[in-house]
Design a protein around this motif. Sequence first.
Motif, PDB file in Angstrom:
ATOM      1  N   LYS A  41     -10.811  24.035  97.860  1.00  0.00           N
ATOM      2  CA  LYS A  41     -11.170  23.807  99.270  1.00  0.00           C
ATOM      3  C   LYS A  41     -10.241  24.609 100.176  1.00  0.00           C
ATOM      4  N   VAL A  42      -8.953  24.638  99.843  1.00  0.00           N
ATOM      5  CA  VAL A  42      -7.986  25.416 100.621  1.00  0.00           C
ATOM      6  C   VAL A  42      -8.317  26.903 100.544  1.00  0.00           C
ATOM      7  N   ILE A  43      -8.660  27.382  99.346  1.00  0.00           N
ATOM      8  CA  ILE A  43      -9.052  28.794  99.212  1.00  0.00           C
ATOM      9  C   ILE A  43     -10.249  29.088 100.123  1.00  0.00           C
ATOM     10  N   GLY A  44     -11.287  28.247 100.031  1.00  0.00           N
ATOM     11  CA  GLY A  44     -12.501  28.455 100.820  1.00  0.00           C
ATOM     12  C   GLY A  44     -12.234  28.431 102.312  1.00  0.00           C
ATOM     13  N   ASP A  45     -11.438  27.479 102.775  1.00  0.00           N
ATOM     14  CA  ASP A  45     -11.133  27.368 104.209  1.00  0.00           C
ATOM     15  C   ASP A  45     -10.388  28.598 104.707  1.00  0.00           C
ATOM     16  N   THR A  48     -12.721  31.617 104.952  1.00  0.00           N
ATOM     17  CA  THR A  48     -13.541  31.510 106.167  1.00  0.00           C
ATOM     18  C   THR A  48     -12.746  31.915 107.408  1.00  0.00           C
ATOM     19  N   ALA A  49     -11.515  31.406 107.533  1.00  0.00           N
ATOM     20  CA  ALA A  49     -10.688  31.697 108.711  1.00  0.00           C
ATOM     21  C   ALA A  49     -10.310  33.173 108.783  1.00  0.00           C
ATOM     22  N   GLU A  50      -9.915  33.745 107.653  1.00  0.00           N
ATOM     23  CA  GLU A  50      -9.496  35.154 107.649  1.00  0.00           C
ATOM     24  C   GLU A  50     -10.696  36.074 107.869  1.00  0.00           C
ATOM     25  N   THR A  58     -19.089  33.652 106.695  1.00  0.00           N
ATOM     26  CA  THR A  58     -18.952  33.299 105.284  1.00  0.00           C
ATOM     27  C   THR A  58     -19.955  32.213 104.915  1.00  0.00           C
ATOM     28  N   LEU A  59     -20.349  32.221 103.666  1.00  0.00           N
ATOM     29  CA  LEU A  59     -21.163  31.146 103.099  1.00  0.00           C
ATOM     30  C   LEU A  59     -20.412  30.679 101.850  1.00  0.00           C
ATOM     31  N   VAL A  60     -19.733  29.520 101.958  1.00  0.00           N
ATOM     32  CA  VAL A  60     -18.890  29.002 100.875  1.00  0.00           C
ATOM     33  C   VAL A  60     -19.614  27.857 100.184  1.00  0.00           C
ATOM     34  N   GLY A 274      -6.783  32.922  99.522  1.00  0.00           N
ATOM     35  CA  GLY A 274      -7.931  33.049 100.411  1.00  0.00           C
ATOM     36  C   GLY A 274      -7.771  34.188 101.396  1.00  0.00           C
ATOM     37  N   VAL A 275      -6.583  34.274 101.984  1.00  0.00           N
ATOM     38  CA  VAL A 275      -6.303  35.346 102.957  1.00  0.00           C
ATOM     39  C   VAL A 275      -6.343  36.709 102.273  1.00  0.00           C
TER      40      VAL A 275
END
Length: 313
Positions: A41-45, A48-50, A58-60, A274-275
């Motif tokens: 979830k942290v990776i996905g969030d 999306t933010a970056e 994004t579509l996660v 994620g970033v």
Amino acid sequence: MKSRLFLLACITLLAACDKPAAATKGTIGVSLLTLQNPFFKVIGDNITAEAAKHGYDTLVVSADNDVARQSNQVKDFIVKKAAAIVLSPADSKAIVPVIQEANTAGIPVFTVDVPCNEPDVKIVTQVATDNFGGGKEAGNAMIEALKGQGGKIGVLDLKAVESCILRVKGFKEVLDAHNATAAQKLEIVSELDGGGAKDKGYKAAEDMLQAHPDMVGIFAINDPSALGARGALEKAGKVDKVVIIGFDGQPEGKQAIKDGKIYADPVQFPDKMGVEVVRAFVRHSKGEDLPPQMLIPTSLYRKADGEADASLK
């Protein structure tokens, strides 16, 4: 005068309403192993933010540990003409055909956390924890915790996932090196699939303890399975006899380390993953050549770190 100002304000407002919204540069399709695990979830969030900072939507989605489901998600990204596809494969081998479809469609594919090192697929780059190095940290933590004591060790693994295979490989390498010179050897007597989940980790650890009641240590490839193992130790009345080393550094895992329920974790940094995977895509889209993998080192987290961690209870 007031009527003129009012009219001017209305014209300005109408112009603003007629102005089209800033166009997106495209959509990044993201299929992660499971969004039930806070780590992903942290990776996905953070993806999306970056991505938003760089003008991408994004579509996660969650693969829910199901390679057939993930394959369908990737097919959907291809139909939608995604600007890029980011995967943490549910099965590094079984996902190959659909990655090949994305390759044929000319959509760049990136992997995050879980690699796909199979032949005949094109992955732009893999952004991940240095899982092998983290496994070595876990091995050193086990030796440290046992303070020269030898004995039987169990491993809760997840053989379908390449990153977890690397963790176990690093762990074993350190134990092998230790055993080459140590008077008291550490012998891995059981390797069972902990499913990366608390319930399955509990059952697998329970089976280990029944087969090897004199076990002294358990290495679990992530926090949920480590916490499951802790539950099995509590039920068996062996919490003071068996050391647990986990992996990840999720909040629940860190809390368990602070509380003395798990000895230590090599901590991952899913926010950085994620970033960095989005930044890798942006660099690739500008024509930059990227290395085949971009590894983020782990950091060993012990009880003292938990006691100094203001985010914990």
